[in-house]
Design a protein around this motif. Structure first.
Motif, short mmCIF file in Angstrom:
data_model
loop_
_atom_site.label_atom_id
_atom_site.label_comp_id
_atom_site.label_asym_id
_atom_site.label_seq_id
_atom_site.Cartn_x
_atom_site.Cartn_y
_atom_site.Cartn_z
N UNK A 85 14.11 28.75 45.68
CA UNK A 85 14.14 28.96 44.23
C UNK A 85 13.27 30.16 43.88
N UNK A 86 13.54 30.82 42.75
CA UNK A 86 12.76 32.01 42.39
C UNK A 86 11.25 31.80 42.43
N UNK A 87 10.77 30.66 41.94
CA UNK A 87 9.32 30.43 41.92
C UNK A 87 8.76 30.31 43.33
N UNK A 88 9.60 29.89 44.28
CA UNK A 88 9.16 29.74 45.66
C UNK A 88 9.33 31.03 46.47
N UNK A 160 7.05 36.77 24.77
CA UNK A 160 6.64 35.39 25.00
C UNK A 160 7.77 34.38 24.83
N UNK A 161 8.83 34.76 24.12
CA UNK A 161 9.91 33.81 23.82
C UNK A 161 11.06 33.86 24.82
N UNK A 162 11.02 34.76 25.79
CA UNK A 162 12.14 34.89 26.72
C UNK A 162 11.68 34.64 28.15
N UNK A 163 12.61 34.40 29.06
CA UNK A 163 12.21 34.11 30.44
C UNK A 163 11.47 35.28 31.07
N UNK A 164 10.45 34.99 31.88
CA UNK A 164 9.77 36.09 32.59
C UNK A 164 10.70 36.73 33.61
N UNK A 165 10.50 38.02 33.82
CA UNK A 165 11.31 38.79 34.76
C UNK A 165 11.25 38.15 36.15
N UNK A 170 16.28 29.56 32.27
CA UNK A 170 17.12 29.59 31.09
C UNK A 170 16.34 30.12 29.89
N UNK A 171 17.06 30.66 28.92
CA UNK A 171 16.38 31.29 27.78
C UNK A 171 15.45 30.33 27.05
N UNK A 172 15.84 29.07 26.93
CA UNK A 172 15.05 28.12 26.15
C UNK A 172 14.21 27.18 27.01
N UNK A 173 14.21 27.39 28.32
CA UNK A 173 13.48 26.49 29.24
C UNK A 173 12.02 26.96 29.33
N UNK A 177 9.44 28.88 32.10
CA UNK A 177 8.77 30.14 31.80
C UNK A 177 7.29 30.06 32.16
N UNK A 178 6.63 29.01 31.68
CA UNK A 178 5.19 28.87 31.88
C UNK A 178 4.84 28.70 33.35
#
Length: 429
Positions: A85-88, A160-165, A170-173, A177-178
Motif C-alpha cells: 500500500x502507498x503508506x507502506x 489541508x482538505x485534499x489527499x497528500x501527494x 480518497x478525496x474525503x478520507x 490523509x492524516x
C-alpha cells in the motif's frame, strides 16, 4: 517582438520530459527559441524532437547507457515493494527516491549557474518536485521569471482538505490523509533536515517539514485537468496558478497493424511506462488474460521483448509506441497511472483501468475511479474475471462514456501547450 529564449528543465523521467516537449513545440510556433537543460541521459530525447539541449549533471557522472541501466535496476529492485500500500512504500521506495532527488539538487548546483549565465534565458521553466536554488537565484538577480511546472498529480501543491501527494487516499478520507502525512514526515525528516542544510548553504530559507519545493511567485502551470481537480480549502489563485488540461505533444503517426485474430474487436492499449515495463510477470499475466477475451491489445513491453514468446493472436507487443498517436485509435487503456497516460486518456476521451505501483499513480488511480472516468484495480490482486468485467464495463457504460466525452471536449477546447506558450510569451516580455 524579437524571439526570446525559454529554457525548460524537466525531471529525468519521460512524463515531465515529454510534457515539456509539448509546451516547447508551442513556444517555438510563437517565434521563441526553446532550449532544454537536461539530465545527460535525456539529452538525446530532446535532440530527437529537434531541440537544443545542455547536459546538467544530477548525479555522479556516467555514460547515458549506464545511467539508464541504473534507473532500470533501481525500479526492478523495488518490484517487491510495488505490492505494498502507498503508506507502506514510504520507508522503502519513497524514501529512496527522495534521497536521490535531494542528491540531484545538490549536483545540479555545480552546473546550473554556468549554463544559465551562458544561455541567458528570458524564462526558466522547471518541472521537478525539488527546488534548484540556482534557478531561483538567476531569476532574482537578472529580473527574469521562473515558472514551476507541475506535471504530476495536482495534489503536489498541498492543501489541508485534499489527499497528500503519493498517498492514493480518497478525496474525503481524512483519516487516510492524516495517517499518510504523519508517516511521511516521520520517515522523511532526516532527508529533509539534510535538504534544509543545503538550502541554507545556498542562501535560501528553510522549508517546513515535508516540503521540498515552493510555488513560483511568477507562475505555476498544472498539467492536471480541471474536470477532475480537487475541492481545495484554499482555491489556487489563477494569477499565480493555471491549469493546462494536459500537454499532449505532437508525435509521429501510428497505423494500427493487422492482428492474427479479432481484427473487428475493440482495441486496448496496455502500458506501464518505460520503467514499469520491467514488471514483465504482470504484463505476461495481463497478456494471457486478454488473449482469452474478444478484444485486441497493443502492449508496451519496453526493453524486455525477449522475455515474451507464444503470444496470442489478438496481442501485439512493442518496445515503444508514440502514445499520443495510439490512444486516439483505441477503445480503452490499461496503464500505471503516470500523469501523461492519465491526462492523455482524458484528453482523448478514453476510459482507463489504472493499476498503480508507485508515486502519483496511486493518486491518479483513485481519482480516475472517484470521478467516474475509469477504474482503479490492484496491481496484483485480481482475477481474469475481474479484469474482463471492468473492460466490458468501460466499453459499455453510457454514463462513463458521456463523462469522458465532456471532459475530452473541455480539454481539447483549451489545448494546454498553446495556453502555456501564451503565458510564457507574456512572462518573457
Amino acid at each position: 517582438m524579437a524571439g526570446k529564449t525559454i529554457a525548460f528543465f524537466p525531471e529525468a523521467a519521460f512524463g515531465p520530459a515529454l510534457n515539456s516537449v509539448g509546451i516547447a513545440q508551442a513556444v517555438e510556433k510563437l517565434g521563441h527559441k526553446a532550449v532544454f537543460l537536461s539530465d545527460p541521459g535525456f539529452v538525446g530525447i530532446y535532440e530527437g524532437y529537434g531541440f537544443e539541449a545542455h547536459p546538467v549533471a544530477l548525479s555522479e557522472p556516467m555514460e547515458p547507457e549506464a545511467m539508464a541501466k541504473f534507473w532500470q535496476d533501481f525500479i526492478n529492485g523495488h518490484i517487491p515493494n510495488f505490492r505494498k500500500a502507498p503508506i507502506d512504500q514510504i520507508d522503502n521506495y519513497v524514501k529512496d527516491c527522495w534521497e536521490a532527488i535531494v542528491d540531484s539538487a545538490k549536483w545540479a548546483e555545480k552546473d546550473l549557474p554556468g549554463i544559465l549565465a551562458k544561455l541567458k534565458p528570458d524564462v526558466v521553466c522547471v518541472d521537478n518536485v525539488v527546488l534548484f536554488p540556482a534557478i531561483k537565484r538567476y531569476a532574482k538577480e537578472n529580473g527574469k521569471a521562473w515558472v514551476r511546472i507541475i506535471s504530476c498529480s495536482e495534489n503536489e501543491i498541498e492543501d489541508e482538505a485534499i489527499p497528500p501527494h503519493l498517498s492514493g487516499c480518497g478525496e474525503k478520507d481524512t483519516a487516510c490523509h492524516e495517517a499518510f502525512r504523519n508517516r511521511f514526515n516521520e520517515v522523511i525528516k532526516p532527508i529533509h533536515d539534510d535538504f534544509n542544510a543545503f538550502l541554507k548553504e545556498c542562501g535560501e530559507p528553510e522549508y517546513p517539514l515535508g516540503t521540498f519545493c515552493e510555488a513560483s511567485p511568477h507562475m505555476n502551470l498544472l498539467l492536471y485537468p480541471e474536470p477532475v481537480k480537487f475541492d481545495r480549502a484554499i482555491p489556487l489563485n489563477p494569477v499565480q496558478f493555471q491549469y493546462l488540461e494536459g500537454c499532449v505533444r505532437q508525435d509521429e503517426p501510428y497505423e494500427v497493424p493487422n492482428f492474427e485474430t479479432n481484427n473487428d474487436r475493440p482495441l486496448l492499449y496496455v502500458s506501464f511506462g518505460s520503467l514499469g515495463a520491467g514488471d514483465s510477470d504482470l504484463l505476461k499475466r495481463i497478456i494471457d488474460a486478454v488473449g482469452k477475451m474478444p478484444v485486441r491489445a497493443l502492449v508496451n513491453v519496453g526493453d524486455y521483448a525477449d522475455r515474451y514468446s507464444d503470444l496470442p493472436g489478438n496481442v501485439i507487443i512493442g518496445g515503444w509506441f508514440p502514445q499520443p498517436s495510439v490512444i486516439p485509435q483505441v477503445d480503452a487503456v490499461i496503464h500505471h497511472g503516470g500523469n501523461n497516460s492519465f491526462t492523455e486518456c482524458l484528453y482523448f476521451g478514453k476510459p482507463a483501468i489504472i493499476m498503480p505501483y508507485v508515486w502519483d499513480g496511486h493518486d491518479n488511480a483513485t481519482r480516475v475511479q472517484e470521478t467516474g472516468h475509469g477504474y482503479k484495480l490492484d496491481r496484483y490482486e485480481w482475477t481474469e474475471q475481474d479484469l474482463a468485467a471492468k473492460i466490458v464495463s468501460m466499453l459499455s457504460d453510457a454514463k462513463m462514456q458521456a463523462r469522458l466525452k465532456a471532459t475530452s471536449e473541455h480539454m481539447q477546447s483549451r489545448h494546454g501547450p498553446t495556453k502555456a506558450a501564451g503565458i510564457l510569451d507574456k512572462l518573457a516580455g
